[in-house]
Design an enzyme around this catalytic site. Structure first.
Site, mmCIF file in Angstrom:
data_model
loop_
_atom_site.group_PDB
_atom_site.id
_atom_site.type_symbol
_atom_site.label_atom_id
_atom_site.label_comp_id
_atom_site.label_asym_id
_atom_site.label_seq_id
_atom_site.Cartn_x
_atom_site.Cartn_y
_atom_site.Cartn_z
ATOM 1 N N SER A 152 0.876 -1.177 0.000
ATOM 2 C CA SER A 152 0.000 0.000 0.000
ATOM 3 C C SER A 152 0.912 1.224 0.000
ATOM 4 O O SER A 152 2.125 1.083 0.126
ATOM 5 C CB SER A 152 -0.869 0.009 1.252
ATOM 6 O OG SER A 152 -0.067 0.288 2.382
ATOM 7 N N LYS A 153 0.288 2.393 -0.126
ATOM 8 C CA LYS A 153 1.111 3.606 -0.088
ATOM 9 C C LYS A 153 0.719 4.436 1.128
ATOM 10 O O LYS A 153 -0.191 5.257 1.059
ATOM 11 C CB LYS A 153 0.958 4.393 -1.399
ATOM 12 C CG LYS A 153 1.726 3.732 -2.542
ATOM 13 C CD LYS A 153 1.697 4.520 -3.814
ATOM 14 C CE LYS A 153 2.567 5.728 -3.812
ATOM 15 N NZ LYS A 153 3.997 5.453 -3.988
ATOM 16 N N MET A 154 1.371 4.149 2.234
ATOM 17 C CA MET A 154 1.135 4.907 3.465
ATOM 18 C C MET A 154 2.345 5.796 3.705
ATOM 19 O O MET A 154 3.478 5.343 3.590
ATOM 20 C CB MET A 154 0.966 3.960 4.642
ATOM 21 C CG MET A 154 -0.291 3.145 4.525
ATOM 22 S SD MET A 154 -0.733 2.397 6.082
ATOM 23 C CE MET A 154 -1.973 1.234 5.511
#
Ligand code: PMP
Length: 297
Positions: A152-154
């Site tokens: 994911s892109k956190m």
């Protein structure tokens, strides 16, 4: 950073300079944000956004993992991205949707904090400066999937990329590569990595790295070009003795790697060149089969 005029914030356009936030914003203190990076390319009439719906889908996926509730649908958000590009009237841009927990209270649990969403357009020329970049093996490892949602892109996870990049830049390199927790090649600071050996392309499986949208695009394109691509664990020794190596990502597109540490990779790069050229045509809507990936604004 080059500015554009407007930033979309929670459904309204505000001037770029007014898009500011309080210093005690939750995400600023605890890294509780999610983001995306999309590219819009200029065309004869307006712009072309590449794989808009896939980026929106990943944005919602990251948001869900961080417990964020959005009060708009994926379709509405895609519409907002298009409107932001049109409103700014600049079509050669990197698009940055960002969602973050805002200002409410101190402590790591963001549950009570408001979710703030913005969309910005940033003119971006040549994310990596040279054609044949020098990459440095970072001394830190990738955050393992047991400790974070690596697919994911956190924002919080990107301190790992920041440390790796800073180390590389300090030693005169253009970018970093990081190994996974088991010592295999994982990815770049914000790029997936591929290598070519005897005409076959290899890349690490996406269980330890972000399964990038560009990476996924290339898997389709390799089939068209009759290039075999295998997902397997790669050691740094294998990478250093590859015939070709390249990064992929929305910002870098397909980018040759010229050096892995002190080891020079050959310069002719026939496979990388072929895929880079084909990808260039696909993302500009020039291949009919892939026009579905290109949204006109
Ligand atoms: N890995 C990381 C860690 C990234 O930040 C990115 C950029 N989003 C990529 C790979 C490439 O992903 P994409 O092709 O979706 O831009």
């Amino acid at each position: 950073m080059k500015e554009t005029k407007y930033i979309w914030k929670n459904g309204v356009f505000i001037p770029w300079k007014k898009a500011v936030t309080h210093v005690l914003t939750h995400a600023l203190n605890y890294g509780t944000g999610i983001f995306e990076g999309l590219r819009c390319y200029p065309s004869a009439k307006g712009g072309l956004i590449f794989r808009l719906n896939d980026h929106v889908k990943r944005f919602f996926h990251s948001g869900k993992l961080l417990g964020m509730n959005f009060n708009f649908s994926q379709r509405q958000f895609a519409q907002a991205i298009k409107r932001t590009v049109v409103k700014n009237n600049v079509f050669d841009v990197y698009i940055r949707p960002l969602g973050f927990y805002g200002y409410q209270k101190i402590g790591p649990n963001p549950a009570d904090s408001p979710v703030e969403i913005i969309i910005a357009c940033i003119p971006l020329k040549d994310y990596l400066k040279s054609d044949f970049i020098k990459v440095k093996l970072a001394s830190i490892r990738r955050i393992p999937p047991s400790s974070a949602f690596t697919n994911s892109k956190m924002t919080g996870m990107y301190y790992n990329s920041a440390l790796a990049s800073m180390e590389a830049w300090k030693s005169g390199f253009d970018e970093a590569i990081v190994l996974d927790e088991n010592g295999y090649v994982a990815e770049g600071a914000a790029e997936n990595i591929f290598m070519v050996k005897k005409g076959i392309v290899f890349t690490p499986p996406a269980d330890n790295v972000l399964g990038g949208i560009t990476r996924g695009t290339l898997f389709e394109l390799f089939k068209d070009l009759g290039i075999k691509c295998v997902q397997k664990r790669i050691t740094i020794k294998e990478l250093s003795s590859a015939d070709e190596a390249f990064f992929t990502g929305t910002a870098v597109e397909v980018h040759f790697i010229g050096w892995i540490g002190a080891k020079k990779i050959k310069k002719d790069n026939p496979v990388t060149r072929k895929i880079a050229q084909y990808y260039g045509k696909v993302m500009r809507g020039k291949i009919p089969k892939y026009k579905r990936w290109v949204t006109r604004v």
